[in-house]
Design a protein around this motif. Structure first.
Motif, mmCIF file in Angstrom:
data_model
loop_
_atom_site.group_PDB
_atom_site.id
_atom_site.type_symbol
_atom_site.label_atom_id
_atom_site.label_comp_id
_atom_site.label_asym_id
_atom_site.label_seq_id
_atom_site.Cartn_x
_atom_site.Cartn_y
_atom_site.Cartn_z
ATOM 1 N N ASP A 54 9.041 1.107 -7.341
ATOM 2 C CA ASP A 54 8.303 0.034 -6.688
ATOM 3 C C ASP A 54 8.566 0.052 -5.177
ATOM 4 O OD1 ASP A 54 7.869 -0.627 -9.361
ATOM 5 O OD2 ASP A 54 9.418 -2.177 -9.358
ATOM 6 N N THR A 55 9.822 0.253 -4.819
ATOM 7 C CA THR A 55 10.179 0.310 -3.397
ATOM 8 C C THR A 55 9.554 1.523 -2.732
ATOM 9 O OG1 THR A 55 12.263 -0.808 -3.920
ATOM 10 C CG2 THR A 55 12.129 0.298 -1.800
ATOM 11 N N PHE A 56 9.506 2.644 -3.456
ATOM 12 C CA PHE A 56 8.816 3.834 -2.948
ATOM 13 C C PHE A 56 7.360 3.498 -2.632
ATOM 14 C CE2 PHE A 56 6.197 7.585 -3.429
ATOM 15 C CZ PHE A 56 6.907 8.583 -2.783
ATOM 16 N N VAL A 57 6.706 2.786 -3.539
ATOM 17 C CA VAL A 57 5.308 2.406 -3.324
ATOM 18 C C VAL A 57 5.171 1.554 -2.062
ATOM 19 C CG1 VAL A 57 3.379 1.074 -4.257
ATOM 20 C CG2 VAL A 57 4.662 2.601 -5.743
ATOM 21 N N GLY A 58 6.118 0.618 -1.852
ATOM 22 C CA GLY A 58 6.073 -0.192 -0.646
ATOM 23 C C GLY A 58 6.090 0.659 0.612
ATOM 24 N N GLY A 59 6.976 1.652 0.657
ATOM 25 C CA GLY A 59 7.022 2.545 1.808
ATOM 26 C C GLY A 59 5.762 3.375 1.953
ATOM 27 N N LEU A 60 5.217 3.817 0.829
ATOM 28 C CA LEU A 60 4.027 4.662 0.858
ATOM 29 C C LEU A 60 2.827 3.907 1.413
ATOM 30 C CD1 LEU A 60 3.321 7.599 -0.204
ATOM 31 C CD2 LEU A 60 2.283 6.437 -2.166
ATOM 32 N N VAL A 61 2.548 2.718 0.865
ATOM 33 C CA VAL A 61 1.354 1.992 1.312
ATOM 34 C C VAL A 61 1.532 1.478 2.740
ATOM 35 C CG1 VAL A 61 0.694 1.390 -1.046
ATOM 36 C CG2 VAL A 61 2.098 -0.212 0.256
ATOM 37 N N MET A 62 2.754 1.093 3.104
ATOM 38 C CA MET A 62 3.015 0.633 4.461
ATOM 39 C C MET A 62 2.692 1.721 5.479
ATOM 40 S SD MET A 62 6.616 -0.805 5.996
ATOM 41 C CE MET A 62 7.447 0.782 5.803
ATOM 42 N N ALA A 63 3.150 2.931 5.196
ATOM 43 C CA ALA A 63 2.906 4.037 6.124
ATOM 44 C C ALA A 63 1.427 4.436 6.129
ATOM 45 C CB ALA A 63 3.785 5.230 5.751
ATOM 46 N N LEU A 64 0.784 4.436 4.962
ATOM 47 C CA LEU A 64 -0.630 4.794 4.904
ATOM 48 C C LEU A 64 -1.502 3.774 5.633
ATOM 49 C CD1 LEU A 64 -0.962 6.118 1.247
ATOM 50 C CD2 LEU A 64 -1.107 7.447 3.361
ATOM 51 N N ALA A 65 -1.018 2.531 5.704
ATOM 52 C CA ALA A 65 -1.740 1.496 6.451
ATOM 53 C C ALA A 65 -1.378 1.502 7.932
ATOM 54 C CB ALA A 65 -1.444 0.125 5.860
ATOM 55 N N ASP A 66 -0.606 2.509 8.364
ATOM 56 C CA ASP A 66 -0.176 2.635 9.767
ATOM 57 C C ASP A 66 0.672 1.447 10.217
ATOM 58 O OD1 ASP A 66 -1.592 5.082 10.068
ATOM 59 O OD2 ASP A 66 -3.436 3.963 10.433
ATOM 60 N N LEU A 67 1.522 0.952 9.288
ATOM 61 C CA LEU A 67 2.343 -0.219 9.583
ATOM 62 C C LEU A 67 3.843 0.079 9.562
ATOM 63 C CD1 LEU A 67 0.381 -2.840 7.435
ATOM 64 C CD2 LEU A 67 0.277 -2.514 9.911
#
Length: 416
Positions: free
Chosen positions: A398-411
């Motif tokens: 779940d934490t991996f997903v948080g990092g993945l979507v955050m970076a893909l959203a340029d955040l």
């Protein structure tokens, strides 16, 4: 929350269901007593590996727990009775936390000051109190309910003797999830979801694995696709796979949803389930064959991501764009492994600076050397070398997903 903050929180929308978790501390003496009480032997554990194994009684639950440990895997099971879960959780030390892939991903982002919006299917005062202010939520439920999931943290070296003289030993840290959660089985979607998606850069989807009724699942997927029509044309959809309570329904979810998904993400257990055999995660040839086997059946738009304790890899058209996101996701998951719920932005910075696992770095180089063009493009991020006597494996994916979507959203604050 101001309209500006709502707009910021909508840049990443995560769904579809959260829950209350009982995080259970491993207690070998309690399990040994239960083994003796129920006279559990090695033969009883042999049956737990099949997808049809049903957890109905306390004896079944203990067999399942030890079966996962003996197989050196994590996993998730539906439990026929909430009373069985409550009775087991009452025997051991536990912490009450808020969980579900979407919620834990949002919590990880919040540590770095990145807001998000989550879609929930159940809520109560405990959940409200555990979600931080930077995580905005909507909920489809018409009344408060609570159906806690039991999540067991398995420490490396944990051992339990069986009634036939054999001993089950955990070779590495892992986690197991047991649930009886009617709202997540129903997965009712909020009418607000489409509106929430109108400003999303990334939409993270998960949690269909709890559903058990095929007709209802089809209906919910149709509803979801209707809401997704509101997404901006350049938004990315990330789907995190999971352990299905009815494994046969995974195919239906993939068939109906993946044509609208840009990234299909999964962990090492799910990778091996789908390819149908164990995979040596540090053998470049074996990993490459497994990745290509799975990627080869995906829609052209869908890039495969696999995250393990050693590396995270992407195979598909978005592989190059995913390269920095894989590194960010590894850093967040690695930080949780070391520090649990108490990790901070400073901890994340420390993990980013750690040396990589040497064999994982070699594997990453070999995979990228085999990279092709378009749907055969590969990027791979080796994980950091992590050393702790008390690892946390609950919520790593779940934490991996948080990092993945955050970076893909340029955040990602570092990439920005």
């Amino acid at each position: 929350m101001s309209s500006t903050t709502v707009e910021e929180a909508r840049r990443v929308v995560l769904g579809l269901g959260g829950c209350l978790d009982y995080e259970v501390s491993w207690d070998s003496s309690v399990l040994a007593d239960l083994v003796a009480e129920h006279r559990i032997t090695s033969a009883d554990l042999d049956a737990t590996g099949g997808p049809a194994f049903a957890v109905v009684t306390e004896r079944d639950l203990v067999c399942s727990i030890l079966g996962f440990v003996r197989a050196d895997t994590g996993g998730e099971r539906f439990v026929d009775s909430s009373a069985v879960l409550e009775a087991f959780a009452a025997r051991v030390e536990r912490r009450t936390t808020v969980g579900g892939t979407c919620v834990r991903a949002a919590l990880a982002m919040a540590v770095l000051g990145v807001p998000s919006t989550v879609h929930l299917v159940s809520i109560d005062d405990q959940v409200r109190g555990l979600i931080p202010p930077s995580v905005r939520w909507i909920c489809s439920a018409s009344e408060d309910t609570v159906d806690p999931h039991v999540i067991i943290q398995v420490p490396p070296g944990a051992s339990v003797p069986l009634a036939d003289g054999a001993v089950v030993v955990a070779r590495r840290a892992n986690r197991q999830i047991y649930a009886n959660d009617p709202p997540n089985r129903s997965m009712l979607l909020s009418p607000q979801l489409g509106e929430e998606l109108t400003g999303a850069r990334v939409f993270g989807v998960s949690n269909f694995n709890s559903m058990q009724d095929e007709a209802l699942l089809r209906s919910r997927l149709d509803d979801l696709l209707g809401h997704m029509a509101s997404l901006p044309a350049d938004a990315l959809v990330v789907f995190e796979d999971a352990g299905y309570h009815r494994p046969a329904l995974r195919r239906l979810v993939h068939e109906l949803l993946l044509p609208a998904v840009d990234v299909l993400s999964m962990n090492e257990d799910e990778l091996q389930q789908l390819v149908g055999h164990p995979v040596d995660l540090l053998d470049p040839d074996a990993v490459l064959v497994a990745l290509r086997q799975l990627s080869g059946v995906l829609p052209e738009r869908t890039t495969l991501v696999v995250h393990t304790g050693h590396w995270a890899a992407a195979l598909g058209a978005h592989a190059e764009r995913l390269r920095p996101a894989l590194a960010t996701a590894n850093a967040l998951a690695g930080t949780r492994y070391l520090h649990g719920d108490a990790f901070t932005a400073e901890h994340v910075a420390g993990v980013r600076a750690l040396p990589r696992q040497s064999r994982a770095a070699e594997l990453a180089a070999a995979l990228e050397a085999a990279s092709g063009q378009g749907s055969d493009a590969i990027s791979c991020a080796p994980a950091a070398h992590l050393d702790t006597p008390t690892p946390t494996t609950i919520g790593l994916g779940d934490t991996f997903v948080g990092g993945l979507v955050m970076a893909l959203a340029d955040l990602d604050p570092v990439l920005a």
